[in-house]
Enzyme design. Structure first.
Site, PDB file in Angstrom:
ATOM      1  N   CYS A 150       0.863  -1.180   0.000  1.00  0.00           N
ATOM      2  CA  CYS A 150       0.000   0.000   0.000  1.00  0.00           C
ATOM      3  C   CYS A 150       0.898   1.228   0.000  1.00  0.00           C
ATOM      4  O   CYS A 150       2.078   1.130  -0.349  1.00  0.00           O
ATOM      5  CB  CYS A 150      -0.991  -0.019   1.166  1.00  0.00           C
ATOM      6  SG  CYS A 150      -0.281   0.189   2.819  1.00  0.00           S
ATOM      7  N   ASP A 189      -8.354   3.325   1.442  1.00  0.00           N
ATOM      8  CA  ASP A 189      -7.442   3.712   2.519  1.00  0.00           C
ATOM      9  C   ASP A 189      -8.263   4.238   3.697  1.00  0.00           C
ATOM     10  O   ASP A 189      -8.936   5.260   3.574  1.00  0.00           O
ATOM     11  CB  ASP A 189      -6.474   4.784   2.021  1.00  0.00           C
ATOM     12  CG  ASP A 189      -5.356   5.066   2.999  1.00  0.00           C
ATOM     13  OD1 ASP A 189      -5.454   4.675   4.178  1.00  0.00           O
ATOM     14  OD2 ASP A 189      -4.366   5.695   2.581  1.00  0.00           O
ATOM     15  N   CYS A 243      -1.468   0.595   7.349  1.00  0.00           N
ATOM     16  CA  CYS A 243      -2.895   0.238   7.476  1.00  0.00           C
ATOM     17  C   CYS A 243      -3.248  -1.000   6.642  1.00  0.00           C
ATOM     18  O   CYS A 243      -3.400  -2.088   7.163  1.00  0.00           O
ATOM     19  CB  CYS A 243      -3.801   1.407   7.064  1.00  0.00           C
ATOM     20  SG  CYS A 243      -3.777   2.821   8.166  1.00  0.00           S
ATOM     21  N   ARG A 244      -3.374  -0.802   5.341  1.00  0.00           N
ATOM     22  CA  ARG A 244      -3.913  -1.853   4.483  1.00  0.00           C
ATOM     23  C   ARG A 244      -2.970  -3.032   4.280  1.00  0.00           C
ATOM     24  O   ARG A 244      -3.364  -4.184   4.471  1.00  0.00           O
ATOM     25  CB  ARG A 244      -4.318  -1.266   3.128  1.00  0.00           C
ATOM     26  CG  ARG A 244      -5.443  -0.245   3.252  1.00  0.00           C
ATOM     27  CD  ARG A 244      -5.693   0.479   1.957  1.00  0.00           C
ATOM     28  NE  ARG A 244      -4.565   1.363   1.653  1.00  0.00           N
ATOM     29  CZ  ARG A 244      -4.412   1.997   0.501  1.00  0.00           C
ATOM     30  NH1 ARG A 244      -5.279   1.825  -0.473  1.00  0.00           N
ATOM     31  NH2 ARG A 244      -3.386   2.802   0.304  1.00  0.00           N
ATOM     32  N   SER A 245      -1.724  -2.765   3.872  1.00  0.00           N
ATOM     33  CA  SER A 245      -0.835  -3.897   3.594  1.00  0.00           C
ATOM     34  C   SER A 245      -0.445  -4.678   4.852  1.00  0.00           C
ATOM     35  O   SER A 245      -0.394  -5.911   4.800  1.00  0.00           O
ATOM     36  CB  SER A 245       0.387  -3.478   2.778  1.00  0.00           C
ATOM     37  OG  SER A 245       1.118  -2.456   3.396  1.00  0.00           O
ATOM     38  N   ASN A 264       2.371   1.492   4.334  1.00  0.00           N
ATOM     39  CA  ASN A 264       2.617   0.227   5.018  1.00  0.00           C
ATOM     40  C   ASN A 264       2.301   0.297   6.516  1.00  0.00           C
ATOM     41  O   ASN A 264       2.983  -0.294   7.338  1.00  0.00           O
ATOM     42  CB  ASN A 264       4.057  -0.243   4.781  1.00  0.00           C
ATOM     43  CG  ASN A 264       4.325  -1.692   5.172  1.00  0.00           C
ATOM     44  OD1 ASN A 264       5.414  -2.019   5.623  1.00  0.00           O
ATOM     45  ND2 ASN A 264       3.350  -2.573   5.017  1.00  0.00           N
TER      46      ASN A 264
END
Length: 157
Positions: free
Chosen positions: A9, A126, A14-16, A12
């Protein structure tokens, strides 16, 4: 045979890392931790060395996924030598990865949600600047895509 998977993301945090932690647990539950190596990274370098966002960690933990051991890192051209799957959370990060990708790369570079089952979402939104609902949506989307990804990899093992 070992399959290496990298989730990407922007920062690095939140999402990934959420995808990293969830996929790690699903791989462990499947008994495939010796066959599948997992990592996550961001295309930006602002958060290198930092833990995942506290909200991402909290909501993941409520669902049984521990992100506390993860630390942010930035993508690197050498990732294309290591990972057979490089999965972007959105089109902007995918475009950045495509610019970095060497012509010799033969792995899978694409959107992570291509492995999911929710046709309404092609990108993982996001959640950083939003409320708690955004983190819950990320968890829902990522859990589904992790199941699809694991199924895809199992066909290769």
């Amino acid at each position: 045979m070992t399959v290496n998977v990298l989730f990407v993301c922007l920062g690095n945090i939140c999402r990934s890392p959420t995808a990293h932690g969830i996929f790690e647990q699903k791989v462990k539950n499947a008994g495939l931790q010796d066959e599948i190596v997992i990592d996550s990274a961001g295309t930006g370098g602002w958060h290198i060395g930092k833990s995942p966002d506290a909200r991402a960690s909290q909501f993941a933990l409520e669902r049984g996924y521990d992100l506390s051991h993860l630390r942010a890192r930035q993508t690197d051209p050498s990732d294309f030598l290591t990972y057979q799957y490089i999965l972007a959370m959105d089109n902007a990060n995918l475009a950045d990865l495509k610019r970095m990708k060497p012509s010799s790369y033969k792995g899978h570079l694409g959107l992570f949600l291509d492995f999911g089952d929710n046709p309404q979402y092609r990108e993982v939104p996001d959640p950083y600047y939003g409320g708690d609902d955004g983190f819950q949506l990320v968890l829902d989307l990522v859990e589904s895509a992790c199941d699809g990804l694991l199924l895809d990899i199992r066909h290769q093992l």
